[in-house]
Every structure is written in structure tokens, then in C-alpha cells.
Design an enzyme around this catalytic site. Structure first.
Site, PDB file in Angstrom:
ATOM      1  N   ARG A   1       0.860  -1.191   0.000  1.00  0.00           N
ATOM      2  CA  ARG A   1       0.000   0.000   0.000  1.00  0.00           C
ATOM      3  C   ARG A   1       0.890   1.232   0.000  1.00  0.00           C
ATOM      4  NH1 ARG A   1      -4.514   2.796  -0.576  1.00  0.00           N
ATOM      5  NH2 ARG A   1      -4.795   4.533   0.835  1.00  0.00           N
TER       6      ARG A   1
ATOM      7  N   GLU B   1       0.449  10.547   3.905  1.00  0.00           N
ATOM      8  CA  GLU B   1       0.173  11.063   5.240  1.00  0.00           C
ATOM      9  C   GLU B   1      -1.121  11.869   5.285  1.00  0.00           C
ATOM     10  OE1 GLU B   1       2.661  13.663   8.506  1.00  0.00           O
ATOM     11  OE2 GLU B   1       2.799  14.240   6.399  1.00  0.00           O
ATOM     12  N   CYS B   2      -1.904  11.638   6.337  1.00  0.00           N
ATOM     13  CA  CYS B   2      -3.110  12.418   6.585  1.00  0.00           C
ATOM     14  C   CYS B   2      -3.237  12.564   8.100  1.00  0.00           C
ATOM     15  CB  CYS B   2      -4.340  11.722   5.994  1.00  0.00           C
ATOM     16  SG  CYS B   2      -5.895  12.579   6.366  1.00  0.00           S
TER      17      CYS B   2
ATOM     18  N   ARG C   1      -2.687  15.414  -0.322  1.00  0.00           N
ATOM     19  CA  ARG C   1      -2.336  15.142  -1.721  1.00  0.00           C
ATOM     20  C   ARG C   1      -1.170  15.997  -2.187  1.00  0.00           C
ATOM     21  NH1 ARG C   1      -7.899  15.654  -3.144  1.00  0.00           N
ATOM     22  NH2 ARG C   1      -8.986  13.750  -2.602  1.00  0.00           N
TER      23      ARG C   1
ATOM     24  N   ASP D   1      -4.193  16.946  -7.458  1.00  0.00           N
ATOM     25  CA  ASP D   1      -3.314  15.978  -6.796  1.00  0.00           C
ATOM     26  C   ASP D   1      -1.869  16.335  -7.126  1.00  0.00           C
ATOM     27  OD1 ASP D   1      -1.979  13.767  -5.752  1.00  0.00           O
ATOM     28  OD2 ASP D   1      -3.502  12.340  -6.416  1.00  0.00           O
TER      29      ASP D   1
ATOM     30  N   ARG E   1       0.859  14.908  -5.621  1.00  0.00           N
ATOM     31  CA  ARG E   1       1.775  13.897  -5.106  1.00  0.00           C
ATOM     32  C   ARG E   1       2.764  13.399  -6.168  1.00  0.00           C
ATOM     33  NH1 ARG E   1      -2.658  10.114  -2.262  1.00  0.00           N
ATOM     34  NH2 ARG E   1      -3.746  10.740  -4.162  1.00  0.00           N
TER      35      ARG E   1
END
Length: 197
Positions: free
Chosen positions: A48, A52-53, A93, A125, A127
């Protein structure tokens, strides 16, 4: 570029994982690989890529699906007995915590998650999954079974030359606070799930 720094044991309710720290040379951000079992054997690795959140992972926010997804990923790796969760420090994101909270404020006023990011001057996004390359190479991972609903993650790994032999759906049960968010991820970001479970 990420450099490996150190490792330690990480006992959790589901398994005794090993925690590996990688530091981004340019930004000094610390990224984590949470692993179980020997990943250097040739069998596909259950993986996976988790961004980070803080609000979801640590503060139990119901407005996203991040915390439950992280927990589910660790449980799946534990049940399989071999795999990894890469914890990438790409909050919101990729826009950072302060900007994510600014985006939340706009969402409180009716914007969806994509519109909110764009209203404060970012892409939907931001990322960068190239961060994963040094981590994958460190463990000699070539072939993965990827836990994700996001086809961009599959494409990113394949474009870097890694083989994704299976995409494992990784959805969680919606709640009244995140239904609109999940629908927006499907409609505007191409996530491969629906919110009717």
C-alpha cells in the site's frame, strides 16, 4: 532522492512490524516503510502506498477515508504475513497540512475536495510517487499486489518499471461525513469504487 537511515521494531495490535526510515535529501522529509516478512524473495509483495493524513490517521477525522484505509492495509499485511505499507509524507495530496486545512475551510463552504485545492492554487493531486523508487529498490521489490482504488498509483509504479500484477480494491464503509468526498474521488479523480457499500 531518498536515503535509508535506520529501522526498528513496531509492535501493533495486528503484528510486530519493522519500521524503516528514509529521508528525502532535498526537503529532509522522513518517509516510512512498515514491513512484515522477507520482501526480498521473488514472490509479489502486498503493498500500500499511503500518503500522510494527520487529520485522518491520527485525529480520527470522518471527513476522509485515510485512517480506516491505513488500518485496513496494516491488517491485510498482518493477515498475509508478508507485505509493506509505504507511509509517504505528502499531506493533503501533496499540498501540506496548512493548505489542506485552508482547503477544508472551502469545503465547509460547499466546495468539493478537487475544487478546494484548485481554488487555493494547486492541482487536484500534487503527489509524486517517484519517492517510492528508492524504497522499492532498497527491498528489491519488482512485482506487487497493490492495495488501492487509485489508478494513478498503478500507472506511476508501472511507468517506473515495476509490475503491478493485481490491484486489490481498498475501500472502506462510507459515513455521512465522507460520502461526498468519496463520490468526488470517483467522479473527478478516477478512483475505482462506488459509495453504495
Amino acid at each position: 532522492m531518498l536515503n535509508y537511515v535506520t529501522s526498528s521494531q513496531l509492535p501493533t495490535p495486528w503484528a510486530d512490524f519493522t519500521l524503516h526510515v528514509f529521508v528525502e535529501k532535498e526537503t529532509k522529509k522522513e518517509h516510512l516503510a512498515i514491513t512484515l516478512g522477507d520482501l526480498r524473495t521473488p514472490e509479489p509483495v502486498l503493498l500500500r502506498l499511503h500518503s500522510e493524513c494527520l487529520t485522518g490517521d491520527a485525529l480520527f477525522s470522518l471527513r476522509c477515508d485515510c485512517g480506516p484505509q491505513l488500518e485496513k492495509a496494516l491488517q491485510r499485511v498482518a493477515k498475509t504475513g508478508r507485505g509493506a505499507v509505504f507511509y509517504l509524507r505528502q499531506e493533503g495530496r501533496g499540498i501540506g497540512l496548512v493548505n489542506k486545512i485552508r482547503a477544508y475551510h472551502l469545503q465547509d463552504q460547499g466546495a468539493d475536495t478537487v475544487e478546494a485545492n484548485q481554488l487555493i492554487g494547486f492541482e487536484a493531486d500534487e503527489r509524486n510517487y517517484e519517492l517510492c523508487r528508492p524504497m522499492l529498490d532498497f527491498f528489491n521489490i519488482k512485482v506487487v499486489r497493490l492495495m488501492t482504488n487509485n489508478p494513478r498509483k498503478v500507472n506511476a509504479l508501472e511507468n517506473m518499471g515495476y509490475e503491478v500484477i493485481e490491484r486489490i480494491e481498498h475501500r472502506i464503509t462510507p459515513n455521512p461525513h465522507n460520502r461526498f468526498y468519496l463520490r468526488t474521488k470517483a467522479d473527478k479523480l478516477g478512483h475505482l469504487f462506488n459509495d453504495d457499500n
